[in-house]
Enzyme design. Structure first.
Site, PDB file in Angstrom:
ATOM      1  N   ASP A  53       7.766  17.198  42.035  1.00  0.00           N
ATOM      2  CA  ASP A  53       6.489  16.692  41.530  1.00  0.00           C
ATOM      3  C   ASP A  53       6.690  15.187  41.351  1.00  0.00           C
ATOM      4  O   ASP A  53       7.600  14.768  40.615  1.00  0.00           O
ATOM      5  CB  ASP A  53       6.161  17.371  40.190  1.00  0.00           C
ATOM      6  CG  ASP A  53       4.804  16.951  39.642  1.00  0.00           C
ATOM      7  OD1 ASP A  53       4.458  15.755  39.744  1.00  0.00           O
ATOM      8  OD2 ASP A  53       4.091  17.817  39.102  1.00  0.00           O
ATOM      9  N   SER A 129      -5.565   5.031  52.618  1.00  0.00           N
ATOM     10  CA  SER A 129      -6.826   5.665  52.997  1.00  0.00           C
ATOM     11  C   SER A 129      -7.817   4.562  53.366  1.00  0.00           C
ATOM     12  O   SER A 129      -7.667   3.422  52.905  1.00  0.00           O
ATOM     13  CB  SER A 129      -7.377   6.460  51.806  1.00  0.00           C
ATOM     14  OG  SER A 129      -8.719   6.835  52.023  1.00  0.00           O
ATOM     15  N   TYR A 142     -10.653   7.456  43.116  1.00  0.00           N
ATOM     16  CA  TYR A 142      -9.804   7.635  44.305  1.00  0.00           C
ATOM     17  C   TYR A 142      -9.626   6.290  45.007  1.00  0.00           C
ATOM     18  O   TYR A 142      -8.506   5.892  45.355  1.00  0.00           O
ATOM     19  CB  TYR A 142     -10.463   8.656  45.238  1.00  0.00           C
ATOM     20  CG  TYR A 142      -9.663   8.985  46.473  1.00  0.00           C
ATOM     21  CD1 TYR A 142      -8.423   9.611  46.377  1.00  0.00           C
ATOM     22  CD2 TYR A 142     -10.141   8.671  47.747  1.00  0.00           C
ATOM     23  CE1 TYR A 142      -7.687   9.920  47.518  1.00  0.00           C
ATOM     24  CE2 TYR A 142      -9.419   8.980  48.883  1.00  0.00           C
ATOM     25  CZ  TYR A 142      -8.193   9.603  48.775  1.00  0.00           C
ATOM     26  OH  TYR A 142      -7.457   9.912  49.901  1.00  0.00           O
ATOM     27  N   LYS A 146      -6.274   3.986  45.864  1.00  0.00           N
ATOM     28  CA  LYS A 146      -5.847   3.640  47.228  1.00  0.00           C
ATOM     29  C   LYS A 146      -5.878   2.122  47.448  1.00  0.00           C
ATOM     30  O   LYS A 146      -5.089   1.602  48.236  1.00  0.00           O
ATOM     31  CB  LYS A 146      -6.706   4.384  48.253  1.00  0.00           C
ATOM     32  CG  LYS A 146      -6.510   5.903  48.231  1.00  0.00           C
ATOM     33  CD  LYS A 146      -5.084   6.316  48.608  1.00  0.00           C
ATOM     34  CE  LYS A 146      -4.893   7.822  48.620  1.00  0.00           C
ATOM     35  NZ  LYS A 146      -3.559   8.251  49.032  1.00  0.00           N
TER      36      LYS A 146
HETATM   37  N1  LIG Z   1      -7.873  14.421  53.776  1.00  0.00           N
HETATM   38  C1  LIG Z   1      -8.359  13.204  53.901  1.00  0.00           C
HETATM   39  O1  LIG Z   1      -9.517  13.001  54.332  1.00  0.00           O
HETATM   40  C2  LIG Z   1      -7.513  12.014  53.535  1.00  0.00           C
HETATM   41  C3  LIG Z   1      -7.960  10.749  53.914  1.00  0.00           C
HETATM   42  C4  LIG Z   1      -7.203   9.635  53.579  1.00  0.00           C
HETATM   43  C5  LIG Z   1      -6.011   9.786  52.890  1.00  0.00           C
HETATM   44  N2  LIG Z   1      -5.596  11.027  52.528  1.00  0.00           N
HETATM   45  C6  LIG Z   1      -4.352  11.123  51.771  1.00  0.00           C
HETATM   46  O2  LIG Z   1      -3.443  11.983  52.412  1.00  0.00           O
HETATM   47  C7  LIG Z   1      -2.535  12.517  51.448  1.00  0.00           C
HETATM   48  C8  LIG Z   1      -2.440  14.032  51.639  1.00  0.00           C
HETATM   49  O3  LIG Z   1      -3.691  14.608  51.336  1.00  0.00           O
HETATM   50  P1  LIG Z   1      -4.300  15.839  52.146  1.00  0.00           P
HETATM   51  O4  LIG Z   1      -5.615  15.410  52.641  1.00  0.00           O
HETATM   52  O5  LIG Z   1      -3.305  16.388  53.077  1.00  0.00           O
HETATM   53  O6  LIG Z   1      -4.619  16.820  50.927  1.00  0.00           O
HETATM   54  P2  LIG Z   1      -3.888  18.127  50.375  1.00  0.00           P
HETATM   55  O7  LIG Z   1      -3.822  19.161  51.432  1.00  0.00           O
HETATM   56  O8  LIG Z   1      -4.547  18.427  49.089  1.00  0.00           O
HETATM   57  O9  LIG Z   1      -2.403  17.616  50.151  1.00  0.00           O
HETATM   58  C9  LIG Z   1      -2.015  16.876  49.038  1.00  0.00           C
HETATM   59  C10 LIG Z   1      -0.597  17.258  48.733  1.00  0.00           C
HETATM   60  O10 LIG Z   1      -0.149  16.453  47.630  1.00  0.00           O
HETATM   61  C11 LIG Z   1       0.506  17.325  46.731  1.00  0.00           C
HETATM   62  N3  LIG Z   1       0.503  16.824  45.370  1.00  0.00           N
HETATM   63  C12 LIG Z   1      -0.539  16.608  44.525  1.00  0.00           C
HETATM   64  N4  LIG Z   1      -0.104  16.170  43.340  1.00  0.00           N
HETATM   65  C13 LIG Z   1       1.255  16.116  43.436  1.00  0.00           C
HETATM   66  C14 LIG Z   1       2.282  15.755  42.544  1.00  0.00           C
HETATM   67  N5  LIG Z   1       2.040  15.360  41.281  1.00  0.00           N
HETATM   68  N6  LIG Z   1       3.576  15.815  42.968  1.00  0.00           N
HETATM   69  C15 LIG Z   1       3.858  16.212  44.227  1.00  0.00           C
HETATM   70  N7  LIG Z   1       2.928  16.598  45.113  1.00  0.00           N
HETATM   71  C16 LIG Z   1       1.648  16.542  44.716  1.00  0.00           C
HETATM   72  C17 LIG Z   1      -0.244  18.641  46.816  1.00  0.00           C
HETATM   73  O11 LIG Z   1       0.584  19.648  46.312  1.00  0.00           O
HETATM   74  P3  LIG Z   1      -0.013  20.919  45.521  1.00  0.00           P
HETATM   75  O12 LIG Z   1      -0.534  21.825  46.598  1.00  0.00           O
HETATM   76  O13 LIG Z   1       1.155  21.431  44.790  1.00  0.00           O
HETATM   77  O14 LIG Z   1      -1.121  20.409  44.633  1.00  0.00           O
HETATM   78  C18 LIG Z   1      -0.487  18.718  48.320  1.00  0.00           C
HETATM   79  O15 LIG Z   1       0.622  19.276  48.985  1.00  0.00           O
HETATM   80  C19 LIG Z   1      -3.081  12.100  50.066  1.00  0.00           C
HETATM   81  O16 LIG Z   1      -2.357  10.984  49.618  1.00  0.00           O
HETATM   82  C20 LIG Z   1      -4.519  11.711  50.380  1.00  0.00           C
HETATM   83  O17 LIG Z   1      -5.037  10.770  49.475  1.00  0.00           O
HETATM   84  C21 LIG Z   1      -6.317  12.141  52.830  1.00  0.00           C
END
Ligand SMILES: NC(=O)c1ccc[n+]([C@@H]2O[C@H](COP(=O)([O-])OP(=O)(O)OC[C@H]3O[C@@H](n4cnc5c(N)ncnc54)[C@H](OP(=O)(O)O)[C@@H]3O)[C@@H](O)[C@H]2O)c1
Length: 275
Positions: A53, A129, A142, A146
């Site tokens: 975490d 992002s 958010y 970012k």
């Molecule tokens: N999806 C989009 O459109 C998008 C766009 C731009 C940037 N991003 C960025 O991409 C990254 C990944 O996001 P995603 O879209 O793949 O979403 P996601 O599937 O929700 O993945 C986020 C991951 O971060 C983990 N996480 C959350 N809090 C945490 C903590 N305190 N310690 C360790 N792990 C933690 C979650 O684990 P748990 O399952 O245990 O909660 C999950 O595995 C993020 O930084 C997000 O801001 C996403």
């Protein structure tokens, strides 16, 4: 021997896709997860799960100790959460959580593993992002987190130049992952009990937020597109400072919004929200 990479937040979405892609392309991959039930999907991809975490320093130090023996070439600081909603309705605690995970969690992760990256003259890839380039309404917390990562990456990139450690920031647009559904669920928790005097004030905005989140989840890019950008950031001889990964129209819109004078920009953004 294969180069080692650690990815935080590897249990789903972009982190999981990146772990799979890097393992398939010959890296020795460690994936940070928080729940035992997320370990299986990683193991099936040939990725070694580590319980981590990013808000817990003891987890980070334990993971570093574990990796000290074999060293670390790449760190992908990907863990993140989306906290959204009209700012007047967002509790300070929810905003704090966004900063805690996305900003301080990323900072703490980089800080913990830098000794290993300096030793390997390796690379750190931070997950930014397009929300770090243009702050849309209803995405305030958010976007603030970012935007902070943009600053962190800029400072870190130059500080680490003398050590041969390269730093890149990946800036995805909408990607089809669970983050949007999770953000809606998180927001429902606090939007159901708005502060006194705001009941019904933001009703229409909430509907817009829901539509946007559902659209992002449905029409977003596949997470593998972001994984490709991470791969490039880890392997290109001269990695870019920033990798924007978005539909061409979204990338154009992002660049345009950054150039326009504020009144015009605001009118365009307000129309986009149906205001
Ligand atoms: N999806 C989009 O459109 C998008 C766009 C731009 C940037 N991003 C960025 O991409 C990254 C990944 O996001 P995603 O879209 O793949 O979403 P996601 O599937 O929700 O993945 C986020 C991951 O971060 C983990 N996480 C959350 N809090 C945490 C903590 N305190 N310690 C360790 N792990 C933690 C979650 O684990 P748990 O399952 O245990 O909660 C999950 O595995 C993020 O930084 C997000 O801001 C996403």
């Amino acid at each position: 021997m294969a180069r080692s990479v650690l990815i935080t937040g590897a249990g789903s979405g972009i982190g999981l896709a990146t772990a799979g892609l890097l393992a398939a392309r010959g890296f020795r991959v460690y994936g940070g997860v928080r729940r035992p039930e997320d370990a299986g999907a990683l193991e099936a991809l040939g990725v070694k799960p580590l319980f981590l975490d990013v808000t817990r320093e003891e987890d980070l130090l334990r993971a570093r100790e574990y990796l000290e023996g074999e060293g670390l070439y790449g760190l992908v600081a990907n863990a993140g959460i989306a906290v959204a909603g009209p700012l007047e309705l967002v509790p300070v605690s929810a905003f704090r959580e966004a900063l805690e995970v996305n900003v301080l969690g990323t900072f703490a992760t980089v800080k913990a593993f830098l000794p290993l990256l300096r030793a390997s003259r390796g690379r750190a890839v931070l997950m930014g992002s397009v929300s770090g380039l243009v702050a849309l309404p209803l995405m305030g917390p958010y976007a603030a987190s970012k935007f902070a990562l943009e600053a962190l990456a800029d400072a870190l990139r130059v500080e680490l130049l003398p050590f041969g450690v390269k730093v890149a920031l990946v800036e995805p647009g909408s990607v089809a992952t669970p983050i949007w559904e999770r953000s809606l669920r998180r927001a429902e928790g606090y939007l159901e009990s708005p502060p006194p005097g705001t009941e019904g004030v933001y009703g229409r905005y909430l509907e817009v937020a829901r539509r946007l989140a559902e659209g992002n989840a449905r029409r977003g890019l596949p997470p593998e597109r972001v994984a490709e950008a991470v791969y490039r950031a880890l392997t290109e001889p001269r990695p870019k400072a920033r990798y924007l990964v978005a539909h061409p129209a979204r990338a154009r819109e992002t660049r345009l919004l950054r150039l326009l004078p504020a009144p015009l920009r605001d009118r365009l953004v307000a129309r986009f929200l149906g205001a």
